[in-house]
Motif scaffolding. Structure first.
Motif, mmCIF file in Angstrom:
data_model
loop_
_atom_site.group_PDB
_atom_site.id
_atom_site.type_symbol
_atom_site.label_atom_id
_atom_site.label_comp_id
_atom_site.label_asym_id
_atom_site.label_seq_id
_atom_site.Cartn_x
_atom_site.Cartn_y
_atom_site.Cartn_z
ATOM 1 N N ILE A 13 0.848 -1.193 0.000
ATOM 2 C CA ILE A 13 0.000 0.000 0.000
ATOM 3 C C ILE A 13 0.879 1.236 0.000
ATOM 4 C CG2 ILE A 13 -1.848 1.267 1.151
ATOM 5 C CD1 ILE A 13 -2.559 -1.338 2.619
ATOM 6 N N LEU A 14 0.564 2.145 -0.910
ATOM 7 C CA LEU A 14 1.203 3.456 -0.953
ATOM 8 C C LEU A 14 0.150 4.500 -0.629
ATOM 9 C CD1 LEU A 14 3.647 5.271 -1.627
ATOM 10 C CD2 LEU A 14 2.766 5.363 -3.968
ATOM 11 N N ALA A 23 1.973 1.906 6.595
ATOM 12 C CA ALA A 23 2.374 0.840 7.524
ATOM 13 C C ALA A 23 1.230 0.487 8.473
ATOM 14 C CB ALA A 23 3.580 1.287 8.331
ATOM 15 N N ASP A 24 1.264 -0.740 8.966
ATOM 16 C CA ASP A 24 0.345 -1.233 9.990
ATOM 17 C C ASP A 24 -1.115 -1.278 9.551
ATOM 18 O OD1 ASP A 24 2.472 -1.574 11.840
ATOM 19 O OD2 ASP A 24 2.379 0.568 12.311
ATOM 20 N N VAL A 25 -1.354 -1.525 8.276
ATOM 21 C CA VAL A 25 -2.715 -1.690 7.785
ATOM 22 C C VAL A 25 -3.069 -3.177 7.835
ATOM 23 C CG1 VAL A 25 -4.297 -1.373 5.842
ATOM 24 C CG2 VAL A 25 -2.470 0.295 6.247
ATOM 25 N N PRO A 26 -4.102 -3.545 8.607
ATOM 26 C CA PRO A 26 -4.523 -4.943 8.621
ATOM 27 C C PRO A 26 -5.075 -5.366 7.259
ATOM 28 C CG PRO A 26 -5.366 -3.778 10.540
ATOM 29 C CD PRO A 26 -4.826 -2.741 9.593
ATOM 30 N N VAL A 27 -4.655 -6.540 6.802
ATOM 31 C CA VAL A 27 -5.096 -7.084 5.514
ATOM 32 C C VAL A 27 -5.559 -8.519 5.746
ATOM 33 C CG1 VAL A 27 -4.429 -7.630 3.147
ATOM 34 C CG2 VAL A 27 -3.393 -5.665 4.293
ATOM 35 N N SER A 28 -6.775 -8.826 5.287
ATOM 36 C CA SER A 28 -7.300 -10.184 5.381
ATOM 37 C C SER A 28 -7.379 -10.786 3.995
ATOM 38 C CB SER A 28 -8.706 -10.177 5.990
ATOM 39 O OG SER A 28 -8.672 -9.666 7.296
ATOM 40 N N THR A 47 0.542 -4.610 6.989
ATOM 41 C CA THR A 47 1.655 -4.079 6.204
ATOM 42 C C THR A 47 2.806 -3.693 7.127
ATOM 43 O OG1 THR A 47 0.636 -1.875 6.225
ATOM 44 C CG2 THR A 47 0.209 -3.269 4.295
ATOM 45 N N ASP A 48 4.026 -3.859 6.609
ATOM 46 C CA ASP A 48 5.217 -3.500 7.375
ATOM 47 C C ASP A 48 5.561 -2.027 7.129
ATOM 48 O OD1 ASP A 48 6.436 -3.428 4.836
ATOM 49 O OD2 ASP A 48 7.534 -5.288 5.142
ATOM 50 N N ARG A 67 -10.012 -12.469 -2.491
ATOM 51 C CA ARG A 67 -10.386 -11.121 -2.059
ATOM 52 C C ARG A 67 -9.414 -10.668 -0.980
ATOM 53 N NH1 ARG A 67 -15.704 -11.433 0.200
ATOM 54 N NH2 ARG A 67 -14.784 -11.361 2.265
ATOM 55 N N LEU A 68 -8.867 -9.489 -1.167
ATOM 56 C CA LEU A 68 -8.041 -8.833 -0.158
ATOM 57 C C LEU A 68 -8.901 -7.770 0.503
ATOM 58 C CD1 LEU A 68 -4.731 -8.331 -2.169
ATOM 59 C CD2 LEU A 68 -5.039 -9.822 -0.181
ATOM 60 N N ASP A 69 -9.022 -7.827 1.821
ATOM 61 C CA ASP A 69 -9.783 -6.848 2.588
ATOM 62 C C ASP A 69 -8.802 -6.000 3.388
ATOM 63 O OD1 ASP A 69 -12.312 -7.790 1.750
ATOM 64 O OD2 ASP A 69 -12.273 -9.352 3.280
ATOM 65 N N PHE A 70 -8.772 -4.704 3.105
ATOM 66 C CA PHE A 70 -7.865 -3.770 3.763
ATOM 67 C C PHE A 70 -8.647 -2.950 4.789
ATOM 68 C CE2 PHE A 70 -6.328 -4.502 -0.525
ATOM 69 C CZ PHE A 70 -4.968 -4.699 -0.361
ATOM 70 N N ASP A 71 -8.200 -2.931 6.038
ATOM 71 C CA ASP A 71 -8.835 -2.134 7.089
ATOM 72 C C ASP A 71 -8.238 -0.730 7.057
ATOM 73 O OD1 ASP A 71 -9.855 -0.931 9.356
ATOM 74 O OD2 ASP A 71 -9.056 -2.425 10.745
#
Length: 130
Positions: A13-14, A23-28, A47-48, A67-71
């Protein structure tokens, strides 16, 4: 690592509002084995510092859709709190307009899918990377 029988997925993620990694975005990660099949949660990561998710779970054999779920809400909430502590000027920030982003795509066995998310408080874009 992908094999002949499975596909593999990675993402990053940019934050385009800052030009920096998010950084630190939860991804399922969820997957299914056909258009009519049920979605199965495979797990997730975050994300790191470089905005990359390097340890997403492997896809099961027979996966056809992912499916990628980004919080994104948690990311923008943390960012807003950090800006408040730094007394930084605000740019029309009303929180997370998109509290989550769900990206669904088809996969083919043996292929690798890198799916970057370009994110800002009021929009996002995705593409198949390499």
């Amino acid at each position: 690592m992908s094999t002949f029988a499975t596909a593999s997925v990675s993402t990053h993620i940019l934050d385009t509002s800052t030009g920096r990694p998010a950084a630190d975005v939860p991804v399922s990660l969820v997957a299914r084995t056909g258009s009519d099949a049920r979605w199965v949660a495979l797990g997730g990561s975050a994300t790191d510092a470089d905005g990359r998710c390097k340890d997403l779970p492997a896809l099961p054999e027979g996966t056809t859709h992912v499916r990628l779920d980004f919080d994104t809400e948690s990311y923008f909430t943390a960012k807003k709190q950090a800006e408040a502590q730094q007394d930084a000027p605000r740019v029309r920030d009303s929180g997370a307009f998109f509290p989550e982003v769900a990206i669904t795509f088809a996969v083919t066995p043996g292929e690798h899918y890198h799916v970057p998310l370009l994110l800002n408080p009021f929009g996002y874009s995705v593409y198949r990377g390499s």
